[in-house]
Design a protein around this motif. Structure first.
Motif, mmCIF file in Angstrom:
data_model
loop_
_atom_site.group_PDB
_atom_site.id
_atom_site.type_symbol
_atom_site.label_atom_id
_atom_site.label_comp_id
_atom_site.label_asym_id
_atom_site.label_seq_id
_atom_site.Cartn_x
_atom_site.Cartn_y
_atom_site.Cartn_z
ATOM 1 N N LEU A 93 -11.521 9.333 7.336
ATOM 2 C CA LEU A 93 -11.934 9.314 8.460
ATOM 3 C C LEU A 93 -10.515 10.277 9.133
ATOM 4 O O LEU A 93 -10.932 10.881 10.752
ATOM 5 C CB LEU A 93 -11.802 7.738 9.249
ATOM 6 C CG LEU A 93 -12.427 7.904 10.374
ATOM 7 C CD1 LEU A 93 -12.642 6.509 11.070
ATOM 8 C CD2 LEU A 93 -11.433 7.785 11.795
ATOM 9 N N SER A 94 -9.155 9.925 9.187
ATOM 10 C CA SER A 94 -8.177 10.157 9.714
ATOM 11 C C SER A 94 -7.406 11.778 9.463
ATOM 12 O O SER A 94 -8.000 12.546 10.699
ATOM 13 C CB SER A 94 -7.274 9.524 9.513
ATOM 14 O OG SER A 94 -6.629 9.651 8.233
ATOM 15 N N LYS A 95 -8.083 12.038 8.542
ATOM 16 C CA LYS A 95 -7.973 13.690 8.060
ATOM 17 C C LYS A 95 -9.625 14.694 8.343
ATOM 18 O O LYS A 95 -8.797 15.300 9.200
ATOM 19 C CB LYS A 95 -8.787 13.446 6.089
ATOM 20 C CG LYS A 95 -8.508 15.273 6.192
ATOM 21 C CD LYS A 95 -8.883 15.273 4.417
ATOM 22 C CE LYS A 95 -7.827 14.362 3.312
ATOM 23 N NZ LYS A 95 -8.528 14.162 1.908
ATOM 24 N N LYS A 96 -10.677 13.560 9.080
ATOM 25 C CA LYS A 96 -11.490 14.291 9.673
ATOM 26 C C LYS A 96 -11.789 14.913 10.864
ATOM 27 O O LYS A 96 -11.754 15.768 11.524
ATOM 28 C CB LYS A 96 -12.815 14.614 9.206
ATOM 29 C CG LYS A 96 -13.425 14.476 7.130
ATOM 30 C CD LYS A 96 -13.266 15.892 7.387
ATOM 31 C CE LYS A 96 -14.677 16.918 7.428
ATOM 32 N NZ LYS A 96 -14.492 17.658 7.641
ATOM 33 N N ALA A 97 -11.383 13.423 12.015
ATOM 34 C CA ALA A 97 -10.724 13.382 12.890
ATOM 35 C C ALA A 97 -9.406 14.152 13.556
ATOM 36 O O ALA A 97 -9.884 14.120 14.891
ATOM 37 C CB ALA A 97 -10.741 12.269 13.108
ATOM 38 N N GLY A 98 -8.850 14.339 12.488
ATOM 39 C CA GLY A 98 -7.220 15.063 13.136
ATOM 40 C C GLY A 98 -6.139 13.452 13.753
ATOM 41 O O GLY A 98 -6.039 13.945 14.858
ATOM 42 N N ILE A 99 -6.528 12.790 13.413
ATOM 43 C CA ILE A 99 -5.850 11.753 14.046
ATOM 44 C C ILE A 99 -4.578 10.572 13.157
ATOM 45 O O ILE A 99 -4.377 10.960 12.289
ATOM 46 C CB ILE A 99 -6.737 10.705 14.717
ATOM 47 C CG1 ILE A 99 -7.027 9.700 13.195
ATOM 48 C CG2 ILE A 99 -7.350 10.684 15.363
ATOM 49 C CD1 ILE A 99 -7.784 8.187 13.933
ATOM 50 N N ASN A 100 -3.490 11.049 13.994
ATOM 51 C CA ASN A 100 -2.817 10.158 13.231
ATOM 52 C C ASN A 100 -2.493 8.236 13.094
ATOM 53 O O ASN A 100 -2.788 8.155 14.223
ATOM 54 C CB ASN A 100 -1.082 10.272 14.224
ATOM 55 C CG ASN A 100 -0.043 9.429 13.008
ATOM 56 O OD1 ASN A 100 0.064 8.648 13.016
ATOM 57 N ND2 ASN A 100 1.350 10.857 13.341
ATOM 58 N N LEU A 101 -2.605 7.592 12.317
ATOM 59 C CA LEU A 101 -3.641 5.961 12.653
ATOM 60 C C LEU A 101 -2.104 5.864 11.248
ATOM 61 O O LEU A 101 -2.303 5.776 10.038
ATOM 62 C CB LEU A 101 -4.793 6.079 11.765
ATOM 63 C CG LEU A 101 -5.377 5.227 11.484
ATOM 64 C CD1 LEU A 101 -5.963 4.431 12.842
ATOM 65 C CD2 LEU A 101 -7.080 5.007 10.862
ATOM 66 N N HIS A 102 -2.325 4.804 12.152
ATOM 67 C CA HIS A 102 -0.846 3.561 10.875
ATOM 68 C C HIS A 102 -2.108 1.831 11.645
ATOM 69 O O HIS A 102 -2.142 1.795 12.529
ATOM 70 C CB HIS A 102 0.267 3.221 12.218
ATOM 71 C CG HIS A 102 1.102 4.342 11.940
ATOM 72 N ND1 HIS A 102 2.599 4.233 11.019
ATOM 73 C CD2 HIS A 102 0.746 5.430 12.386
ATOM 74 C CE1 HIS A 102 3.496 5.839 11.161
ATOM 75 N NE2 HIS A 102 1.969 6.479 12.167
ATOM 76 N N LEU A 103 -1.732 1.228 10.355
ATOM 77 C CA LEU A 103 -2.782 0.060 10.902
ATOM 78 C C LEU A 103 -1.871 -0.595 10.103
ATOM 79 O O LEU A 103 -0.944 -0.538 8.672
ATOM 80 C CB LEU A 103 -4.322 0.499 9.952
ATOM 81 C CG LEU A 103 -4.782 1.112 10.491
ATOM 82 C CD1 LEU A 103 -6.174 1.028 9.486
ATOM 83 C CD2 LEU A 103 -5.228 1.278 11.301
ATOM 84 N N LYS A 104 -1.889 -2.302 10.030
ATOM 85 C CA LYS A 104 -0.658 -3.053 10.035
ATOM 86 C C LYS A 104 -2.211 -4.262 9.641
ATOM 87 O O LYS A 104 -2.524 -4.369 10.517
ATOM 88 C CB LYS A 104 0.330 -2.927 11.203
ATOM 89 C CG LYS A 104 1.094 -4.247 10.149
ATOM 90 C CD LYS A 104 2.627 -4.149 10.392
ATOM 91 C CE LYS A 104 2.566 -4.723 12.327
ATOM 92 N NZ LYS A 104 3.836 -4.859 13.238
ATOM 93 N N ILE A 105 -1.389 -4.999 8.486
ATOM 94 C CA ILE A 105 -2.065 -6.424 8.825
ATOM 95 C C ILE A 105 -0.821 -7.204 8.670
ATOM 96 O O ILE A 105 -0.163 -7.091 7.442
ATOM 97 C CB ILE A 105 -3.163 -7.045 7.387
ATOM 98 C CG1 ILE A 105 -4.450 -5.472 7.857
ATOM 99 C CG2 ILE A 105 -3.351 -8.561 7.662
ATOM 100 C CD1 ILE A 105 -5.049 -5.831 6.397
ATOM 101 N N GLU A 106 -0.619 -8.509 9.351
ATOM 102 C CA GLU A 106 0.068 -9.803 9.424
ATOM 103 C C GLU A 106 -0.567 -11.019 9.434
ATOM 104 O O GLU A 106 -1.503 -10.619 9.508
ATOM 105 C CB GLU A 106 1.160 -9.809 10.693
ATOM 106 C CG GLU A 106 2.270 -8.630 11.178
ATOM 107 C CD GLU A 106 2.835 -8.743 12.435
ATOM 108 O OE1 GLU A 106 3.511 -9.236 12.281
ATOM 109 O OE2 GLU A 106 2.132 -8.011 13.674
#
Length: 202
Positions: free
Chosen positions: A147-160
């Motif tokens: 998704l991030s590759k095609k959308a052209g977005i910088n995406l950071h995801l974290k789970i605590e």
């Protein structure tokens, strides 16, 4: 303002996917990917992002769900990029955290035109969550990477948290991603052009 919509199809020897997206929708979803758990997560994303989303997918499930899961990420990312058009006026950045019992899912987005995704980061998790109906953390990472590759977005995801249940981990994460994307694609009336000092997002 003209509604930002996109229609994207992808047909290969492995998958056949059709997707309709309206960034300025009401959060209505009609999703049939053949992967029940992913359908649930995408419905949550759609609802909290206020994106109208229709997806129909057929894949080579006699092999596994890998190709279908990954290609849905590609098609959704492509649709987001197309619906954003020239990106003029958008806020560009989004950040949101969603709690669910003992889990906190966080998503940070920059619609910068250049994709980056390093994988879902965990804090305080002793063991990797077990699969849910055949869906795994690896599949979730492949989905967001595509998704991030095609959308052209910088995406950071974290789970605590320290919950071994995959559902409990991914549900707040997909919700957080939805709200963060809603923030990022929202049009700021004071912004007259592209949200970059360069004057371009590519």
């Amino acid at each position: 303002m003209k509604k930002r919509k996109a229609k994207v199809s992808r047909k290969t020897r492995e998958t056949n996917i059709n997707l309709l997206l309206n960034l300025d929708g009401q959060g209505k979803a009609k999703i049939k990917t053949g992967i029940g758990f992913l359908d649930h997560l995408l419905e949550l994303f759609s609802f909290h992002a206020l994106i109208d989303l229709e997806i129909s997918a057929k894949g080579d499930f006699t092999v596994d769900i890998h190709h279908t899961n990954e290609d849905i990420g590609l098609v959704l990312g492509d649709a987001i990029a197309k619906a954003l058009q020239d990106k003029k006026g958008i806020r560009r950045f989004g950040f949101f955290s969603v709690p669910m019992e003992d889990v906190l899912g966080t998503a940070v987005i920059d619609i910068c035109g250049r994709s980056y995704f390093s994988g879902i980061k965990f804090q305080n998790l002793a063991t990797e969550p077990k699969e849910n109906s055949g869906y795994t953390l690896t599949y979730a990472n492949h989905f967001f990477e595509s998704l991030s590759k095609k959308a052209g977005i910088n995406l950071h995801l974290k789970i605590e948290g320290n919950n071994p249940d995959l559902h409990a981990n991914l549900e707040p994460l997909f919700k957080a991603f939805g709200v963060a994307l809603l923030q990022a694609v929202t049009v700021e009336p004071r912004r007259k052009g592209v949200p970059s000092t360069k004057g371009i997002i590519d």
